[in-house]
Design a protein around this motif. Structure first.
Motif, PDB file in Angstrom:
ATOM      1  N   ALA A 115       0.846  -1.195   0.000  1.00  0.00           N
ATOM      2  CA  ALA A 115       0.000   0.000   0.000  1.00  0.00           C
ATOM      3  C   ALA A 115       0.882   1.246   0.000  1.00  0.00           C
ATOM      4  CB  ALA A 115      -0.911   0.001   1.229  1.00  0.00           C
ATOM      5  N   ASP A 140      -3.009   5.420  -2.164  1.00  0.00           N
ATOM      6  CA  ASP A 140      -4.302   5.080  -1.570  1.00  0.00           C
ATOM      7  C   ASP A 140      -4.845   6.220  -0.715  1.00  0.00           C
ATOM      8  OD1 ASP A 140      -4.134   2.594  -2.751  1.00  0.00           O
ATOM      9  OD2 ASP A 140      -3.244   1.644  -1.008  1.00  0.00           O
ATOM     10  N   ARG A 236      -4.721  -5.144  -4.201  1.00  0.00           N
ATOM     11  CA  ARG A 236      -4.971  -3.704  -4.046  1.00  0.00           C
ATOM     12  C   ARG A 236      -6.376  -3.386  -4.527  1.00  0.00           C
ATOM     13  NH1 ARG A 236      -0.998  -0.147  -3.275  1.00  0.00           N
ATOM     14  NH2 ARG A 236      -1.933   1.360  -4.670  1.00  0.00           N
TER      15      ARG A 236
END
Length: 236
Positions: A115, A140, A236
Motif C-alpha cells: 500500500a 491510496d 490492491r
C-alpha cells in the motif's frame, strides 16, 4: 525481519525536486506580482528551509527584513495564496519532476502489493495535481497540510494516515528527506529511511534507519528489496 505492508512518502524534496525550482520560484514570483523587491536566491532559500511551513517562512522573512509583526502577517496572508496559485501552475505545466528513482521505487512496491500513501504538510491545492501528473493514481491515502495543519516534526500528519488506513505502525516504512520529516515519522512509531537532497545533506538524519543519497541510491534500492522479501503480497 518485520513484515512490510505499507510505505508512506513525504512529497517536497522526497518524491519530487520541488523546493529549489518549485516553491522558491513561486515565492519569488509572488513577491514580484505584489511589487515587492524581495527575492530568495538558491542559498538563501536553503537557509530558510530550516523554518517549517511556507507561511511561517514568509512571515519570518518579512519580520527579519524590517517589517513589523503586523505588516509581516498582512503580507503573508495576502501573498501566500498567490504563491500557492503560482505553484499549482508550475505543477500543471510539468515544471516539477519526480526525483530519479521515484517512479521505479513506486512501481516496484506497487507490483508487490504494498500500500502506498502520502503524508505531507504541503497544500492540497498543488499536492494533488502534482501527484496525479507525476505518478498517476497510485496512492491510496493522501493527507496534506490542508487537512492536518500541524507541521513536521509533529507526527500529526503521519498519525492521521495511520488512523485512516488502520495500518499497524510496525509494518509501515516512511520515506523522508529532512530532519523534521524523519523526526515526525519516528515520533509516529514508524521505521524511516531518508533520501537526502542538496538542501538536507547537512541535516541530522541519525534517527533514520538508512540515510541514502536519493531514491536511486543502490543502498536504498537494496534495502527495500530486502524488505520486500519479507512482504506478504496483497490485493490492491
Amino acid at each position: 525481519m518485520t513484515r512490510l505492508d505499507a510505505v508512506i512518502f513525504d512529497v517536497d524534496g522526497t518524491l519530487v525536486d520541488s523546493e529549489r525550482d518549485g516553491h522558491r520560484v513561486a515565492f519569488n514570483a509572488a513577491f514580484a506580482e505584489a511589487g515587492l523587491p524581495d527575492r530568495w536566491d538558491i542559498d538563501r532559500y536553503g537557509d530558510l528551509l530550516r523554518i517549517a511551513g511556507g507561511t511561517q517562512r514568509m512571515a519570518h522573512w518579512f519580520e527579519s527584513t524590517g517589517r513589523s509583526p503586523a505588516q509581516a502577517g498582512e503580507l503573508t496572508e495576502r501573498l501566500h495564496p498567490i504563491k500557492t496559485r503560482i505553484m499549482r501552475n508550475l505543477v500543471e505545466d510539468g515544471r516539477i519532476q519526480p526525483r530519479p528513482g521515484a517512479r521505479e521505487l513506486i512501481e516496484r512496491l506497487a507490483a508487490r502489493g504494498i500500500a502506498l500513501h502520502v503524508a505531507t504538510t504541503g497544500t492540497r491545492a498543488w499536492v494533488e495535481p502534482l501527484l496525479r501528473h507525476a505518478f498517476g493514481p497510485v496512492f491510496d491515502v493522501v493527507i496534506t497540510g490542508t487537512e492536518v495543519p500541524d507541521l513536521k516534526p509533529s507526527p500529526a500528519v503521519y498519525l492521521e494516515v495511520l488512523a485512516r488506513t488502520r495500518c499497524a505502525p510496525e509494518h509501515v516504512v516512511a520515506v523522508e528527506d529532512s530532519a523534521n520529516g524523519v523526526l515526525a515519522a519516528t515520533a509516529a512509531g514508524l521505521r524511516c529511511v531518508a533520501a537526502q537532497n542538496a538542501y538536507t545533506r547537512s541535516h541530522d538524519l541519525s534517527a533514520a534507519l538508512l540515510v541514502a543519497d536519493g531514491l536511486d541510491d543502490p543502498e536504498l534500492v537494496s534495502w527495500f528489496d530486502d524488505q520486500l522479501s519479507a512482504a506478504s503480497p496483497r490485493r490492491r
